[in-house]
Design an enzyme around this catalytic site. Structure first.
Site, short mmCIF file in Angstrom:
data_model
loop_
_atom_site.label_atom_id
_atom_site.label_comp_id
_atom_site.label_asym_id
_atom_site.label_seq_id
_atom_site.Cartn_x
_atom_site.Cartn_y
_atom_site.Cartn_z
N HIS A 81 -0.33 0.16 0.64
CA HIS A 81 0.12 -1.11 0.05
C HIS A 81 1.29 -1.64 0.89
CE1 HIS A 81 0.80 -3.34 -4.04
NE2 HIS A 81 1.22 -4.07 -3.04
N ARG A 98 4.09 -3.78 2.13
CA ARG A 98 4.86 -4.88 1.50
C ARG A 98 5.45 -5.73 2.61
NH1 ARG A 98 4.87 -4.28 -4.39
NH2 ARG A 98 4.16 -2.15 -4.64
N GLU A 133 -4.03 -2.66 -0.27
CA GLU A 133 -3.62 -3.43 -1.45
C GLU A 133 -2.53 -4.41 -1.05
OE1 GLU A 133 -3.56 0.22 -4.70
OE2 GLU A 133 -1.70 -0.66 -3.98
N THR A 166 7.16 -1.68 -7.89
CA THR A 166 5.73 -1.37 -7.85
C THR A 166 4.99 -2.43 -8.66
OG1 THR A 166 4.07 0.35 -8.26
CG2 THR A 166 5.88 0.22 -9.84
N HIS A 182 -2.76 3.39 -11.43
CA HIS A 182 -1.35 3.29 -11.82
C HIS A 182 -1.03 4.32 -12.89
CE1 HIS A 182 2.50 1.47 -11.32
NE2 HIS A 182 1.97 0.63 -10.46
N HIS A 200 1.82 8.15 -6.85
CA HIS A 200 3.10 8.72 -7.26
C HIS A 200 2.98 10.14 -7.83
CE1 HIS A 200 7.33 8.39 -8.30
NE2 HIS A 200 7.02 8.96 -9.44
N1 PXP Z 1 -3.07 0.54 -7.85
C1 PXP Z 1 -2.20 -0.42 -7.49
C2 PXP Z 1 -2.67 -1.82 -7.42
C3 PXP Z 1 -0.87 -0.08 -7.16
O1 PXP Z 1 -0.01 -1.05 -6.80
C4 PXP Z 1 -0.47 1.26 -7.21
C5 PXP Z 1 0.92 1.63 -6.83
O2 PXP Z 1 1.20 1.22 -5.52
C6 PXP Z 1 -1.43 2.22 -7.59
C7 PXP Z 1 -2.72 1.83 -7.91
C8 PXP Z 1 -1.10 3.68 -7.65
O3 PXP Z 1 -0.21 3.91 -8.71
P1 PXP Z 1 0.55 5.30 -8.81
O4 PXP Z 1 1.44 5.39 -7.60
O5 PXP Z 1 1.30 5.20 -10.10
O6 PXP Z 1 -0.48 6.37 -8.82
#
Ligand code: PXP
Length: 238
Positions: free
Chosen positions: A43, A45, A70, A101, A191, A215
């Site tokens: 992801h 940024r 992402e 996040t 997430h 995470h």
């Molecule tokens: N999906 C999206 C769209 C996210 O932004 C994130 C975090 O960057 C995740 C999944 C993964 O979430 P987590 O880090 O809580 O597992």
């Protein structure tokens, strides 16, 4: 089969803390694939505070599983990156650049035209599209109208409620997945999924195409090691 795509943002955060190349992001990503994960998620940024744009080009050159990028397509730089790298999948997320996040899904009704145009652009380059949405039937109906291939269900609420009452926590996601299937939208999720809540989520939503987890998985690796941890997460998905 539900694919595990490991989000490696946290590895880049650790690397960037010292400005050198430890841990080596590319090596970690290749090892995660070797340990059995079926995909890698990044992801980037706009401030490149974890994954850099250069990382994404490097990863694409060497990865053998699916690369999922992402981000918020409002940044032209993001669109250019995705079109040049041509990942297997782009996941559109409506996050602001200074957000820690992602913390909400798209309003697929108010952003309908914008999403439709952006998705058409990526699809014209043969890149599979997914959009991040809450488990909300109106948003999923809206998602269908954008032409996206997939939705990614935002699971923070599930993870929070799971601690209190898992049967209640799963209900909106069940409803969302039934609707998505009726609309022929494939379903990803992500997430705050972790070793406690993932198995139940998969059992209740067996048709999940992919989960994207960062995470908790990287945190668990501190205790269990990366190889064991990837294996443990894969076992939740069988
Ligand atoms: N999906 C999206 C769209 C996210 O932004 C994130 C975090 O960057 C995740 C999944 C993964 O979430 P987590 O880090 O809580 O597992």
């Amino acid at each position: 089969m539900t694919k595990l795509s490991v989000n490696i943002n946290k590895i880049a955060t650790l690397r960037n803390a010292r400005g050198g190349n430890t841990p080596n992001l590319l090596k970690v990503a290749i090892d995660i694939e070797r340990f059995g994960a079926q995909g890698i998620t990044v992801h980037p940024r706009p401030d490149e505070r974890h994954i850099t744009y250069k990382d994404v080009y490097e990863l694409k050159k060497h990865l053998t599983t699916e690369l999922n990028i992402e981000g918020n397509p409002q940044e032209k730089k993001f669109i250019d990156l995705v079109l040049e790298v041509k990942p297997h999948q782009v996941t559109l997320v409506p996050d602001l650049s200074n957000q820690i996040t992602s913390n909400h899904g798209w309003n697929t009704l108010t952003h309908a035209n914008y999403l439709k145009d952006t998705i058409a652009l990526f699809k014209s380059h043969h890149i599979r599209t997914s959009i991040f949405v809450d488990a909300d039937t109106a948003m999923i109906e809206g998602a269908k109208l954008t032409g996206t291939d997939r939705i990614e269900l935002y699971t923070e609420e599930y993870a929070r409620q799971f601690e209190l009452n898992k049967e209640l926590a799963i209900l909106p996601y069940l409803k969302a997945s039934i609707l998505a299937q009726q609309l022929k939208l494939d379903i990803n999720s992500g997430h705050d999924l972790n070793l406690q809540n993932l198995k139940y989520f998969k059992q209740k939503l067996p048709s999940l195409s992919e989960v994207s987890i960062g995470h908790a998985l990287i945190s668990d690796a501190l205790y269990f090691g990366l190889e064991n941890t990837v294996q443990l997460y894969l076992r939740q998905l069988v």
